[in-house]
Design a protein around this motif. Sequence first.
Motif, PDB file in Angstrom:
ATOM      1  N   GLU A  59       6.433 -30.291 -65.074  1.00 20.26           N
ATOM      2  CA  GLU A  59       7.782 -29.821 -65.351  1.00 20.26           C
ATOM      3  C   GLU A  59       8.928 -30.372 -64.715  1.00 20.26           C
ATOM      4  O   GLU A  59       9.888 -30.955 -65.306  1.00 20.26           O
ATOM      5  N   THR A  60       8.588 -30.425 -63.409  1.00 20.89           N
ATOM      6  CA  THR A  60       9.788 -31.057 -62.628  1.00 20.89           C
ATOM      7  C   THR A  60       9.258 -32.329 -61.699  1.00 20.89           C
ATOM      8  O   THR A  60       8.014 -31.963 -61.080  1.00 20.89           O
ATOM      9  N   THR A  61       9.774 -33.244 -61.670  1.00 25.76           N
ATOM     10  CA  THR A  61       9.130 -34.473 -60.716  1.00 25.76           C
ATOM     11  C   THR A  61      10.150 -34.808 -59.761  1.00 25.76           C
ATOM     12  O   THR A  61      11.432 -35.333 -60.221  1.00 25.76           O
ATOM     13  N   ILE A  62      10.043 -34.688 -58.465  1.00 28.17           N
ATOM     14  CA  ILE A  62      11.010 -35.265 -57.364  1.00 28.17           C
ATOM     15  C   ILE A  62      10.647 -36.618 -57.160  1.00 28.17           C
ATOM     16  O   ILE A  62       9.538 -36.881 -56.414  1.00 28.17           O
ATOM     17  N   GLY A  63      11.459 -37.526 -56.949  1.00 32.14           N
ATOM     18  CA  GLY A  63      11.150 -38.737 -56.814  1.00 32.14           C
ATOM     19  C   GLY A  63      11.796 -38.938 -55.330  1.00 32.14           C
ATOM     20  O   GLY A  63      12.937 -39.283 -55.063  1.00 32.14           O
ATOM     21  N   LEU A  64      11.107 -38.958 -54.247  1.00 34.30           N
ATOM     22  CA  LEU A  64      11.521 -38.796 -52.843  1.00 34.30           C
ATOM     23  C   LEU A  64      11.564 -40.277 -52.186  1.00 34.30           C
ATOM     24  O   LEU A  64      10.422 -41.039 -52.227  1.00 34.30           O
ATOM     25  N   ASP A  65      12.594 -40.682 -51.382  1.00 34.82           N
ATOM     26  CA  ASP A  65      12.734 -42.177 -50.898  1.00 34.82           C
ATOM     27  C   ASP A  65      13.694 -41.950 -49.857  1.00 34.82           C
ATOM     28  O   ASP A  65      14.584 -41.424 -49.654  1.00 34.82           O
ATOM     29  N   ILE A  66      13.078 -42.717 -48.522  1.00 37.90           N
ATOM     30  CA  ILE A  66      13.867 -42.500 -47.661  1.00 37.90           C
ATOM     31  C   ILE A  66      15.065 -43.628 -47.452  1.00 37.90           C
ATOM     32  O   ILE A  66      15.979 -43.502 -46.783  1.00 37.90           O
ATOM     33  N   GLN A  67      15.029 -44.562 -48.462  1.00 42.04           N
ATOM     34  CA  GLN A  67      15.913 -45.461 -48.736  1.00 42.04           C
ATOM     35  C   GLN A  67      16.938 -45.098 -49.634  1.00 42.04           C
ATOM     36  O   GLN A  67      16.478 -45.143 -50.912  1.00 42.04           O
ATOM     37  N   HIS A  68      18.262 -44.980 -49.441  1.00 39.22           N
ATOM     38  CA  HIS A  68      19.236 -44.752 -50.464  1.00 39.22           C
ATOM     39  C   HIS A  68      19.354 -45.690 -51.520  1.00 39.22           C
ATOM     40  O   HIS A  68      19.346 -45.434 -52.819  1.00 39.22           O
ATOM     41  N   ARG A  69      19.029 -47.179 -51.220  1.00 39.27           N
ATOM     42  CA  ARG A  69      19.071 -47.911 -52.511  1.00 39.27           C
ATOM     43  C   ARG A  69      18.105 -47.943 -53.061  1.00 39.27           C
ATOM     44  O   ARG A  69      17.996 -48.134 -54.283  1.00 39.27           O
TER      45      ARG A  69
END
Length: 186
Positions: A59-69
């Motif tokens: 339903e929902t997918t969170i794409g987590l990354d430590i790098q802003h770019r």
Amino acid sequence: MGFHTFPVERADQLDDPARYRFCSLEELVYALDLTPTDTVLDIGAGTGFYTLGVAPHAETTIGLDIQHRMAEHLMDRDDRPPDVSPVVAGTDALPLADGTVDVAFSTMTFHEYSTAQSHAELHRVLRPDGRLVAVDWRRDGTGEDGPSLEERFSLEEAVSQLQGAGFHILRAESRPETYLLTARPR
Ligand SMILES: C[S@@+](CC[C@H](N)C(=O)[O-])C[C@H]1O[C@@H](n2cnc3c(N)ncnc32)[C@H](O)[C@@H]1O
């Protein structure tokens, strides 16, 4: 624990379909075993190479990354559906409430984020019956692709790190060059 972060200057390499040789989207989706109401966390999503393929199964997918770019790469993708949310944060301080994630997964990233603090955070945000799935490079691989052998963990090391954080291992398999792990928080 935890080795250097993949450089954003090489982000284009993450979108190379040749990477499916090491983990196909189909086998990843099979391992995640999602239901359409699930909230999924892609840990170290990078450009969203696997994120977008997984998203239609949840339903929902969170794409987590430590790098802003890196998060900007995902944010700017023309093919990013509205139910995929880029989030800039490190695994050591997840901006997510306790027990709100059904399935967390990472592809080729466990060796970058694996610390006791990160595992404690993943343990906290997963539902008690949730799952963590990690596919990553094996220390005893050839090293011809991916990070150097010194930056990788063996399957046994990865299992031990997760068990040390209170995870129960459901699946732990060595494959050519990679391993695949599935763990439950309890
Ligand atoms: C090797 S890339 C893989 C990207 C993606 N999982 C894929 O397979 O295409 C690793 C990614 O994890 C991110 N990363 C590394 N350590 C992290 C951490 N502690 N928290 C969140 N993201 C992290 C890096 O910025 C990078 O974008």
